[in-house]
Design an enzyme around this catalytic site. Structure first.
Site, PDB file in Angstrom:
ATOM      1  N   GLY A   2       0.871  -1.172   0.000  1.00 19.16           N
ATOM      2  CA  GLY A   2       0.000   0.000   0.000  1.00 19.16           C
ATOM      3  C   GLY A   2       0.907   1.221   0.000  1.00 19.16           C
ATOM      4  N   GLY A  49       0.505   4.325   0.889  1.00 15.57           N
ATOM      5  CA  GLY A  49       0.538   5.101   2.124  1.00 15.57           C
ATOM      6  C   GLY A  49       1.381   4.403   3.179  1.00 15.57           C
ATOM      7  N   GLU A 102      -4.493   5.914  -3.661  1.00 16.48           N
ATOM      8  CA  GLU A 102      -5.115   4.603  -3.444  1.00 16.48           C
ATOM      9  C   GLU A 102      -6.283   4.729  -2.466  1.00 16.48           C
ATOM     10  OE1 GLU A 102      -1.526   1.472  -4.504  1.00 16.48           O
ATOM     11  OE2 GLU A 102      -1.889   1.942  -2.407  1.00 16.48           O
ATOM     12  N   LEU A 117      12.429   9.704 -12.072  1.00 15.05           N
ATOM     13  CA  LEU A 117      12.692   9.138 -13.397  1.00 15.05           C
ATOM     14  C   LEU A 117      13.484   7.844 -13.305  1.00 15.05           C
ATOM     15  CD1 LEU A 117      13.886  12.492 -15.068  1.00 15.05           C
ATOM     16  CD2 LEU A 117      11.584  11.541 -15.131  1.00 15.05           C
ATOM     17  N   GLY A 166       9.555   4.380  -5.707  1.00 16.57           N
ATOM     18  CA  GLY A 166       8.860   5.670  -5.663  1.00 16.57           C
ATOM     19  C   GLY A 166       8.356   5.983  -4.255  1.00 16.57           C
ATOM     20  N   ASP A 167       7.842   4.975  -3.569  1.00 20.11           N
ATOM     21  CA  ASP A 167       7.347   5.191  -2.194  1.00 20.11           C
ATOM     22  C   ASP A 167       8.516   5.453  -1.243  1.00 20.11           C
ATOM     23  OD1 ASP A 167       4.752   4.804  -3.029  1.00 20.11           O
ATOM     24  OD2 ASP A 167       4.736   2.672  -2.539  1.00 20.11           O
ATOM     25  N   ASN A 219      16.829  10.629  -3.267  1.00 21.34           N
ATOM     26  CA  ASN A 219      17.290   9.754  -4.365  1.00 21.34           C
ATOM     27  C   ASN A 219      18.179   8.654  -3.801  1.00 21.34           C
ATOM     28  OD1 ASN A 219      16.229  10.972  -6.673  1.00 21.34           O
ATOM     29  ND2 ASN A 219      18.094  12.057  -7.220  1.00 21.34           N
ATOM     30  N   SER A 223      17.081   1.289  -1.822  1.00 16.60           N
ATOM     31  CA  SER A 223      15.974   0.318  -1.784  1.00 16.60           C
ATOM     32  C   SER A 223      15.947  -0.576  -3.023  1.00 16.60           C
ATOM     33  CB  SER A 223      14.630   1.039  -1.601  1.00 16.60           C
ATOM     34  OG  SER A 223      14.154   1.504  -2.847  1.00 16.60           O
TER      35      SER A 223
HETATM   36  P1  ADP Z   1       8.290   4.493  -9.149  1.00 18.55           P
HETATM   37  O1  ADP Z   1       8.553   3.369  -8.202  1.00 18.55           O
HETATM   38  O2  ADP Z   1       7.138   5.361  -8.741  1.00 18.55           O
HETATM   39  O3  ADP Z   1       8.205   4.079 -10.596  1.00 18.55           O
HETATM   40  P2  ADP Z   1      10.894   5.569  -9.864  1.00 18.55           P
HETATM   41  O4  ADP Z   1      11.140   4.319 -10.650  1.00 18.55           O
HETATM   42  O5  ADP Z   1      10.903   6.846 -10.612  1.00 18.55           O
HETATM   43  O6  ADP Z   1       9.551   5.479  -9.021  1.00 18.55           O
HETATM   44  O7  ADP Z   1      12.008   5.613  -8.706  1.00 18.55           O
HETATM   45  C1  ADP Z   1      12.008   6.549  -7.660  1.00 18.55           C
HETATM   46  C2  ADP Z   1      13.429   6.900  -7.328  1.00 18.55           C
HETATM   47  O8  ADP Z   1      14.147   5.700  -6.978  1.00 18.55           O
HETATM   48  C3  ADP Z   1      14.226   7.512  -8.476  1.00 18.55           C
HETATM   49  O9  ADP Z   1      14.037   8.923  -8.527  1.00 18.55           O
HETATM   50  C4  ADP Z   1      15.655   7.147  -8.080  1.00 18.55           C
HETATM   51  O10 ADP Z   1      16.147   8.039  -7.104  1.00 18.55           O
HETATM   52  C5  ADP Z   1      15.486   5.762  -7.433  1.00 18.55           C
HETATM   53  N1  ADP Z   1      15.689   4.675  -8.420  1.00 18.55           N
HETATM   54  C6  ADP Z   1      14.732   3.952  -9.054  1.00 18.55           C
HETATM   55  N2  ADP Z   1      15.295   3.045  -9.907  1.00 18.55           N
HETATM   56  C7  ADP Z   1      16.624   3.202  -9.796  1.00 18.55           C
HETATM   57  C8  ADP Z   1      17.778   2.577 -10.410  1.00 18.55           C
HETATM   58  N3  ADP Z   1      17.639   1.596 -11.317  1.00 18.55           N
HETATM   59  N4  ADP Z   1      19.005   3.025 -10.072  1.00 18.55           N
HETATM   60  C9  ADP Z   1      19.175   4.003  -9.154  1.00 18.55           C
HETATM   61  N5  ADP Z   1      18.135   4.621  -8.530  1.00 18.55           N
HETATM   62  C10 ADP Z   1      16.880   4.241  -8.848  1.00 18.55           C
END
Ligand code: ADP
Length: 307
Positions: free
Chosen positions: A38, A40, A139, A221, A253-254, A280, A286
């Site tokens: 989830g 949140g 959500e 991104l 993203g979370d 970041n 994570s």
């Molecule tokens: P979501 O999970 O919402 O798709 P993102 O994929 O944009 O979110 O990831 C959120 C943040 O996690 C990114 O801005 C970046 O800081 C980190 N991140 C995600 N994927 C990678 C990766 N392959 N390498 C390094 N950092 C990552």
């Protein structure tokens, strides 16, 4: 409180199989995993693991999954005074099938999350008022998220809106209530109405969201990091992520949004670019481990330069 989260609980039920079943077919899976999810809940756990004092406002069902979420939150010392049990309703679940190519199919049943309402928020107003930052996502009902942002604004609490997943309709008035509008590139594209395939596109879409009324926009991104645009700023700022070999980016993203909330609440002395750089870094940490909340680091495991 440092951070109050108004958002969702989901129990992730993950089945791993070689190939997805065809309609009407039954296949054998080779692994099953149940985990806490989830948006949140994930963001709350992330902010708490960094050392933030957090409260969660949300609804679980009248079932075993709901009890498990509550126990999990209590173990993390999150304030659970406004996690409500919903009679005759189930806790939200995400049924996730992952095939051997790493692709997934997901069915989300939001259930109790959609019962979170304005009266619940009114009952939690004292907690919201006491917080430095309020975070909400999609959500839960957009109208509930809107009401949460209104209460936060009334009390001068900083607001973060993570428009994930993008709802069929987002109330126009929501943008003006948002201090930090946070979306990934797919969500940005859907809200903007154009594809976001480059940093240049990300900049353009962020400027559009500023135009719609929010003060700051952050686009995540993936491995490219984040883009930050302010109402006052002329040039968008790209903040790259560290280059790593990602293992599993689920929930990155979370992790980012939870970290952003933690820093905005506890380190208002830092420039926002620095807050985003640190968020970041934590989101990147994570992606080095499998799982969603399972992959989120604790303060003790991170470099003290991040605090
Ligand atoms: P979501 O999970 O919402 O798709 P993102 O994929 O944009 O979110 O990831 C959120 C943040 O996690 C990114 O801005 C970046 O800081 C980190 N991140 C995600 N994927 C990678 C990766 N392959 N390498 C390094 N950092 C990552």
């Amino acid at each position: 409180m440092d951070v109050v989260i108004v958002g969702s609980f989901m129990t992730d039920l993950m089945s791993y199989c070689t190939d997805f079943p065809e309609p009407g077919e039954t296949v054998h899976g080779h692994k099953f995993k149940k985990s806490f999810g989830g948006k949140g809940a994930n963001q709350c756990i992330m902010a708490q693991r960094l050392g933030g004092k957090t409260a969660m406002i949300g609804r679980v069902g009248d079932d075993g999954y709901g009890i498990e979420h509550l126990e999990h939150f209590k173990k993390h010392s999150v304030n659970v005074d406004h996690i409500y049990k919903t009679e005759k309703e189930q806790t939200g679940v995400a049924n996730i099938i992952v095939n051997d190519k790493g692709q997934n199919c997901i069915v989300i049943v939001s259930a109790a999350n959609l019962k979170l309402n304005e009266n619940d928020l009114k009952a939690a107003e004292v907690v919201i008022k006491s917080a430095k930052v309020l975070v909400t996502q999609m959500e839960i009902l957009p109208t509930t998220a809107l009401a949460a942002l209104k209460i936060a604004k009334k009390h001068g609490v900083k607001t973060i809106l993570n428009v994930a997943p993008v709802p069929k309709a987002l109330p126009d008035e929501i943008y003006k209530l948002v201090d930090y509008f946070c979306v990934n590139e797919l969500e940005a594209a859907s809200l903007w109405g154009n594809p976001v395939n480059s940093i240049e596109d990300a900049n353009k879409s962020a400027k559009e969201f500023i135009h719609r009324g929010c003060s700051n926009v952050i686009l995540t991104l993936g491995k490219m990091g984040s883009v930050f645009v302010t109402e006052a700023g002329i040039n968008p700022i790209h903040i790259p992520a560290q280059e790593v070999k990602a293992v599993d980016s689920t929930g990155a993203g979370d992790a980012f949004v939870g970290s952003l909330a933690f820093y905005l609440a506890t380190r208002p002395d830092l420039p926002v670019q620095e807050i985003i750089r640190r968020s970041n870094d934590i989101a990147t940490a994570s992606v080095l481990k499998p799982g969603t909340q399972d992959s989120y680091p604790y303060k003790k495991d991170l470099s003290h330069e991040l605090f």
